[in-house]
Design a protein around this motif. Structure first.
Motif, short mmCIF file in Angstrom:
data_model
loop_
_atom_site.label_atom_id
_atom_site.label_comp_id
_atom_site.label_asym_id
_atom_site.label_seq_id
_atom_site.Cartn_x
_atom_site.Cartn_y
_atom_site.Cartn_z
N ARG A 170 21.94 77.24 -20.94
CA ARG A 170 22.54 78.49 -21.54
C ARG A 170 22.11 78.95 -22.79
O ARG A 170 21.40 78.09 -23.39
N THR A 171 22.45 80.02 -23.24
CA THR A 171 22.01 80.57 -24.40
C THR A 171 23.20 80.90 -25.31
O THR A 171 23.99 81.27 -24.64
N SER A 225 17.38 84.21 -21.91
CA SER A 225 16.29 83.76 -22.11
C SER A 225 15.51 83.08 -21.05
O SER A 225 16.30 82.73 -19.98
N SER A 266 24.72 83.54 -21.12
CA SER A 266 25.57 82.80 -22.10
C SER A 266 26.58 81.71 -21.18
O SER A 266 27.11 80.87 -21.83
N ILE A 297 10.40 77.26 -23.15
CA ILE A 297 11.19 78.39 -23.28
C ILE A 297 10.15 79.19 -24.29
O ILE A 297 9.15 78.72 -24.87
N SER A 341 12.92 81.85 -29.15
CA SER A 341 14.01 81.59 -28.09
C SER A 341 14.73 80.28 -28.43
O SER A 341 14.16 79.42 -28.93
N SER A 342 16.07 80.38 -27.94
CA SER A 342 16.67 79.04 -28.14
C SER A 342 17.82 78.84 -27.03
O SER A 342 18.11 79.56 -26.34
N VAL A 343 17.61 77.64 -26.36
CA VAL A 343 18.31 77.34 -25.28
C VAL A 343 19.22 76.00 -25.13
O VAL A 343 18.62 75.08 -25.83
#
Lengths: 254, 115
Positions: free
Chosen positions: A144-145, A150, A169, A192, A196-198
């Motif tokens: 999830r972000t 992403s 999310s 990714i 971005s971040s995950v």
């Protein structure tokens, strides 16, 4: 290295499989009745008891041929534990077994790990697994972000396979299923896009086409590189066309 | 001698054992030693519905071969693979009545031995 054959469904073992751990301990009792127990020299054994029912003829022939090639309990083979995660340290992505791309940070969260890619290109974390044959494997995880949606890419190096998922999310599963090409140890990676971040949890690699329940690996992989058949004989009962029942015991040092 | 094969009306089951010809010795402390002792061998335990004449044929062969004494070639009733140097087990041909009219149930127990 030869690998224990999978069924037509891609599963390594039947539904009815039992794993037994045998610890190697030494217990001595002196004349006064005191017991002294200590760990033995070896790490013990692990044994899988698999009761295959209604195998097709081709599945049975593959198993019997493999048994013959192994000369029964004489020669070792690779066994992928159907009850274990083939990845190590899926509950701790900061362990050194995980290779982190440049510009990528991995930090623990309350639910899993946050992967942030501050690099110039796509990047993430990867782990090499000692599979040098061609079993069907399923690589999966939940993602999830915390910010905008992403893309997440799962890949399997030797086979050149990849799978993409777009996550938001809510926790969403992304998975990659396929066979290797037998060219050597394979790298399973999550990547990714830059910037971005995950968040990730429940990473799992299994020798089957679909993901099972996530299991913690705690530093141990389900890839057993030196397994043996236990029995000097293999008994099959043929009940009809494509109906072969056989019990197989496999063992390995733990 | 001709290859013996089973003319079954219906195979109830064929239990086949593949003996690897490898022995494993396990020692205290967890060490194991594995050694070849000979070529792989097979054995069979077959239950089938057959005609009365087929059951008689197998009883005659059992008598002619003196039970487990003399060797013969046997065709696996399921895989059709022929194995040499097979012997009947002691009492390896058993016939019992069935509820299928003239058909009987025949049970064969055969073991391959080293030449």
């Amino acid at each position: 290295m030869r690998i224990f054959p999978q069924l037509l469904t891609g599963a390594t073992a039947p539904e009815q499989v039992t794993r037994r751990r045998v610890a190697n301990s030494v217990v001595t009792r002196n004349s006064s009745g005191y017991l002294k127990a200590s760990a033995g020299e070896s790490t013990g054994q692990v044994e899988w008891d698999m009761r295959f029912r209604s195998l097709t003829k081709s599945e049975w022939v593959a198993l019997e041929t493999f048994y013959d090639e192994s000369e029964g309990p004489l020669l070792p083979f690779v066994f992928l534990d159907p009850l274990m995660n083939l990845l190590r340290w899926t509950e701790d992505l900061t362990q050194s077994i995980w290779v982190v791309s440049g510009g990528v940070t991995v930090t623990p969260t309350s639910d899993g790990y946050l992967i942030v890619n501050n690099g110039a290109g796509s990047g993430g974390v990867a782990q090499q697994v000692a599979i040098d044959a061609t079993p069907v494997c399923c690589f999966s995880g939940e993602f999830r972000t915390l910010g905008p949606a992403s893309q997440v890419t799962l890949s399997r190096s030797a086979a050149g396979l990849s799978s993409h998922g777009r996550v938001g999310s809510n926790w969403e599963e992304v998975l990659l299923t396929g066979s290797g090409n037998g060219d050597g140890p394979e790298t399973f990676a999550i990547s990714i896009p830059a910037g971005s971040s995950v968040e990730v949890r429940g990473l799992q690699l299994e020798a089957q086409p679909a993901p099972g329940e996530a299991t913690l690996s705690q530093g141990r992989s389900g890839v057993f590189e030196e397994a043996y058949f236990v029995d000097g004989s293999l008994d099959v009962t043929v009940r009809g066309l494509d109906e072969y029942d056989v019990r197989v015991l496999v063992e390995s040092a733990w | 001698m001709a290859v013996l094969h089973l003319k079954a009306k219906e195979l109830v089951w064929v239990r086949r054992q593949r003996r690897s010809g490898v022995e494993v010795h396990r020692f205290v402390g967890g060490a194991t030693q594995r050694a070849r002792t000979g070529a792989p061998l097979r054995s069979w335990d077959v239950l089938a519905y057959v005609e009365g004449a087929v059951a008689s044929y197998w009883r005659d062969r059992f008598d002619e071969l003196q039970g487990p004494v003399q060797a013969f070639e046997f065709e696996d009733p399921e895989s059709r693979e022929v194995s040499a140097n097979c012997h009947f087990e002691e009492g390896g041909v058993a016939v019992e009545a069935s509820d299928r009219g003239p058909d009987v149930r025949l049970r064969l127990r055969i073991r391959q031995e080293r030449a």
